[in-house]
Design a protein around this motif. Structure first.
Motif: not given
Length: 464
Positions: A180-188, A193-198, A208-211, A216-221
């Protein structure tokens, strides 16, 4: 006929699960050899002072697992092909090791429920009801967002139990929180139109982080303290943040009222989306759980949940409740991905929720898991006093940190597993290392013994 010596704690509940575990261990250890005949259910029930139905349920579970074989007129025996050690968890494999069950993301983990407590009879009854009443057309390809009956039940349930503000049209049925959350990230990503900052809590689940990154997310802790995620440390350019406010994984803290208000204000001010993993919300033991964030800001929060902890992860049934534009995007993505979830299981879950069976099951699970957690906390205080338990009384795991003069937490992991507890170490860029201990699969009457074994093998006895 094999003579069974079973230890059953009537006060602990889950009697069928206890019997199944005792017999399973007897098979795995070799005390019950292949072909050994077990006592008749009526005889064993009489010996244990239990109802026959409890023993029948335990036997049926082990037959379904392939450990026992049952034939009318012959009785119940240990399956002929079962060898000692069968059914044990394989050691975690290396990446690329393709043996079944060896990949470290699969199988038993500290957050796994006790699968022996799965309500088999209730599920079977619901399956029979659904198959007897479901119209033929309902078995066709359906709405990839989920069958209407389940979306209606989930919307009502989330409103009643989690104080969510959601309509059936805003619910999308998925295979679990991860999808569910991966699909939300894909929708964002598609929308921007770019990778998102999550932004993500630190520490958090490493699974979770590799998913998120693949979606398409760049993860910031972002650090977590005693009140939850530190909102003032959220990056200004974040498109979204993923949080576990009901019971933070792994630290076990609850997002405080002040932080909840600050997080909602931040989302409104920046236009970011809050991805709320409703982790362990249904398994709070010390009080009723606080309401979800989604109910405070339904236009900015996506609520994600599943039955993986309450029932079983293998069902692969979950949901998101999202703002209409996000729900439509996820429904579209689900249709493009795999055309939706199996419809029969969706109708079964809807039937269980509608009939109150799901609520009753959860009440039973809360009582049982609280007993196990309380026993573990007490045992740790007695035998490993240099470990400090953090977080609220909830969920299927507890989080502990070692004192400065304590032992090596990493050395406890294998010892914990050998003692019957599942364990993982936790590392964080913003805090000290900790240890996650899963207690859900260990009956309360076995906890003290397991912790004593853990202290003897890997702990440091500071009592002299």
């Amino acid at each position: 006929m094999a003579d069974l010596h079973l230890v059953v704690d009537r006060a602990a509940g889950g009697l069928a699960g206890q019997i199944a575990r005792e017999v399973r261990e007897a098979v795995r250890s070799g005390r019950l050899v292949p072909g050994a005949r077990l006592p008749a259910t009526r005889d064993l029930a009489r010996d244990l002072g239990l109802s026959r139905g409890v023993v029948v349920e335990a036997y049926e579970q082990l037959v379904a697992e392939g450990l026992l074989a049952s034939r009318t007129g012959v009785g119940t025996r240990v399956a002929a092909r079962v060898a000692a050690g069968a059914g044990r968890q394989p050691a975690p494999g290396r990446p690329g090791d393709e043996r079944e069950g060896s990949w470290p993301h699969y199988g038993h983990r500290p957050t796994s429920p006790d699968l022996g407590l799965f309500p088999r009879q209730a599920w079977l009854a619901a399956v029979r009801h659904v198959l007897a009443t479901l119209p033929n057309d309902a078995l066709d390809y359906g709405d990839p967002g989920g069958v209407p009956a389940l979306r209606r039940e989930l919307a009502a349930y989330l409103g009643r139990v989690r104080a969510a503000d959601v309509s059936p049209d805003d619910v999308v049925v998925v295979t679990g929180v991860a999808q569910g959350l991966s699909l939300v990230v894909q929708a964002l990503v598609r929308d921007r139109g770019r990778r998102i900052v999550l932004a993500a809590e630190d520490p958090t689940s490493a699974r979770q982080l590799p998913l998120f990154r693949r979606a398409g997310a760049d993860v910031v802790p972002v650090p977590v303290d005693g009140e939850g995620i530190v909102v003032e440390d959220l990056p200004g350019d974040a498109d979204a943040v993923v949080v576990t406010p009901a019971h933070q994984y792994p630290t076990g803290v609850v997002l405080s009222p002040a932080r909840r208000a600050a997080l909602v204000d931040w989302a409104a001010r920046t236009g970011a989306l809050v991805l709320e993993d409703d982790y362990d919300a249904e398994l709070r033991f010390d009080r009723d759980p606080v309401g979800c964030l989604q109910g405070l800001a339904p236009d900015r929060v996506v609520l994600a949940g599943s039955v993986s902890k309450a029932l079983a992860p293998g069902l692969r049934l979950g949901w998101i409740a999202a703002p209409p534009r996000v729900a439509r995007a996820v429904r579209l993505a689900r249709g493009e991905l795999d055309l939706g979830s199996p419809v029969v299981d969706q109708y079964v879950l809807a039937h269980l929720i509608d009939g109150g069976v799901y609520d009753r099951h959860l009440r039973r699970m809360r009582r049982e898991y609280r007993r196990r957690r309380d026993a573990l906390v007490d045992a740790l205080a007695e035998d490993l006093p240099w470990m400090t338990v953090r977080g609220i009384s909830a969920g299927l795991h507890l989080y502990a940190e070692g004192t400065d003069d304590g032992g090596d937490l990493s050395g406890l992991v294998e010892a914990a597993r050998a003692a019957g507890l599942s364990a993982e170490t936790v590392t964080s860029a913003h805090g000290s290392p900790g240890l996650v201990l899963g207690f859900a699969r260990l009956p309360a009457h076995r906890v003290a013994e397991a912790v004593r074994a853990l202290a003897g093998k890997g702990g440091r006895d500071v009592r002299g």
